[in-house]
Design an enzyme around this catalytic site. Structure first.
Site, short mmCIF file in Angstrom:
data_model
loop_
_atom_site.label_atom_id
_atom_site.label_comp_id
_atom_site.label_asym_id
_atom_site.label_seq_id
_atom_site.Cartn_x
_atom_site.Cartn_y
_atom_site.Cartn_z
N TYR A 246 -12.80 -3.24 -2.95
CA TYR A 246 -13.32 -3.06 -1.59
C TYR A 246 -14.85 -3.02 -1.59
CZ TYR A 246 -8.59 -2.09 0.22
OH TYR A 246 -7.27 -2.20 0.61
N ARG B 244 -1.82 -14.46 4.78
CA ARG B 244 -2.64 -13.75 5.78
C ARG B 244 -2.00 -13.82 7.17
NH1 ARG B 244 -6.98 -10.23 4.67
NH2 ARG B 244 -8.05 -10.89 6.56
N HIS C 57 -2.23 -5.28 1.60
CA HIS C 57 -3.47 -6.03 1.42
C HIS C 57 -3.08 -7.47 1.13
CE1 HIS C 57 -7.26 -7.51 -0.20
NE2 HIS C 57 -6.53 -8.04 -1.16
N LYS D 123 0.83 -1.21 0.00
CA LYS D 123 0.00 0.00 0.00
C LYS D 123 0.87 1.27 0.00
CE LYS D 123 -3.97 -2.15 2.32
NZ LYS D 123 -5.00 -2.00 3.38
N ASN E 271 -2.07 0.26 6.79
CA ASN E 271 -1.61 -1.00 7.39
C ASN E 271 -0.73 -1.81 6.44
OD1 ASN E 271 -3.62 -1.84 5.71
ND2 ASN E 271 -4.92 -2.75 7.28
N PHE F 119 -16.29 5.46 5.87
CA PHE F 119 -14.87 5.74 5.67
C PHE F 119 -14.36 5.31 4.30
CE2 PHE F 119 -13.99 1.30 6.32
CZ PHE F 119 -14.81 0.88 7.38
N THR G 209 -6.11 -6.60 10.83
CA THR G 209 -6.31 -5.33 10.12
C THR G 209 -5.75 -4.12 10.87
OG1 THR G 209 -8.35 -6.32 9.24
CG2 THR G 209 -8.06 -3.94 8.94
N GLU H 203 -9.16 -11.63 -7.31
CA GLU H 203 -8.27 -10.46 -7.19
C GLU H 203 -7.08 -10.56 -8.13
OE1 GLU H 203 -7.48 -10.11 -2.98
OE2 GLU H 203 -9.55 -9.51 -2.55
N ARG I 120 2.02 -6.19 9.67
CA ARG I 120 1.28 -5.07 10.26
C ARG I 120 1.70 -4.86 11.72
NH1 ARG I 120 -4.60 -6.73 7.65
NH2 ARG I 120 -4.38 -5.60 5.67
N1 UDP Z 1 -10.11 -0.20 6.66
C1 UDP Z 1 -10.19 1.04 7.30
N2 UDP Z 1 -11.03 1.17 8.38
C2 UDP Z 1 -11.78 0.15 8.85
C3 UDP Z 1 -11.69 -1.10 8.20
C4 UDP Z 1 -10.87 -1.24 7.11
O1 UDP Z 1 -9.51 2.00 6.90
O2 UDP Z 1 -12.49 0.33 9.84
C5 UDP Z 1 -9.22 -0.36 5.49
C6 UDP Z 1 -7.88 -1.02 5.87
O3 UDP Z 1 -6.86 -0.43 5.08
C7 UDP Z 1 -8.10 -2.46 5.50
C8 UDP Z 1 -8.99 -2.32 4.27
O4 UDP Z 1 -9.82 -1.22 4.54
O5 UDP Z 1 -6.90 -3.15 5.25
C9 UDP Z 1 -9.83 -3.54 3.95
O6 UDP Z 1 -10.56 -3.92 5.08
P1 UDP Z 1 -10.75 -5.44 5.50
O7 UDP Z 1 -11.78 -5.48 6.56
O8 UDP Z 1 -10.95 -6.27 4.28
O9 UDP Z 1 -9.33 -5.79 6.21
P2 UDP Z 1 -8.08 -6.65 5.72
O10 UDP Z 1 -8.59 -7.83 4.95
O11 UDP Z 1 -7.22 -5.74 4.88
O12 UDP Z 1 -7.38 -7.06 6.99
MG MG Z 2 -9.94 -7.86 3.37
#
Ligand code: UDP
Ligand code: MG
Length: 164
Positions: A54, A90, A120, A14, A117, A62, A96, A131, A107
């Protein structure tokens, strides 16, 4: 007793990682783990691809903030291959919210933020397939025989039924 096969998964490095000079460090971590890079490039995302990528967050208040963050700078997209690569990546990525992520994860070691973070990572085999198709043309993904694979895996590993 499940057959474990080679999988491919998508990682996005990112903008916060690029702005902080961490791209090499992140790539290095995946390489050292034994994941094989089968595709890599720098791209700039736009609102259309971000709304697709997304889709589960598009209705969140947000979302515009995430879309701005992810499209303002380029990112690096990477396809990684290995046995159970989706889950393995993962686990390396961590949860996250960076400041809650386990130390030792990407992270956990580099992020204090929920949005910034670092990476992805696809969260399921099905999403990884979608994806990878979203970000890579077929000719940008490579089938290559890594000479190290004999050292990374046991002989026949992933071909037989594992007793786990
Ligand atoms: N994100 C954010 N605020 C939130 C949840 C998610 O800014 O409350 C952003 C964050 O960068 C995250 C991405 O959206 O990595 C995708 O969210 P997801 O829940 O899919 O988390 P991930 O799979 O990346 O852990
Ligand atoms: Mg995700």
């Amino acid at each position: 007793m499940a057959k474990k096969r080679q999988e491919r998964t998508l990682v996005i490095i990112k903008p916060d990682a690029l702005n902080r000079g961490l791209a090499g460090e992140i790539i290095h971590r995946f390489e050292r783990k034994g994941l094989k890079i089968v595709g890599i490039k720098m791209i700039q995302l736009d609102d259309i691809i971000l709304a697709e990528h997304y889709a589960h967050l598009v209705d969140q208040p947000f979302f515009p903030r995430i879309a701005k963050f992810m499209s303002e700078w380029p990112v690096i997209v990477m396809a990684l291959e290995g046995l159970e690569a989706v889950n393995s990546v993962r686990l390396l990525t961590g949860e996250t919210l960076g400041r809650h992520a386990d130390a030792g994860t990407i992270r956990g070691d580099y992020s204090m933020s929920v949005q910034a973070n670092i990476v992805h990572a696809s969260d399921s085999i099905e999403n990884a397939r979608k994806e990878l198709a979203r970000f890579f043309k077929p000719e940008e993904l490579f089938d290559w025989n890594c000479l190290d694979s004999q050292a990374i895996y046991a002989e026949g590993e992933g071909e037989e039924d594992d007793d786990e």
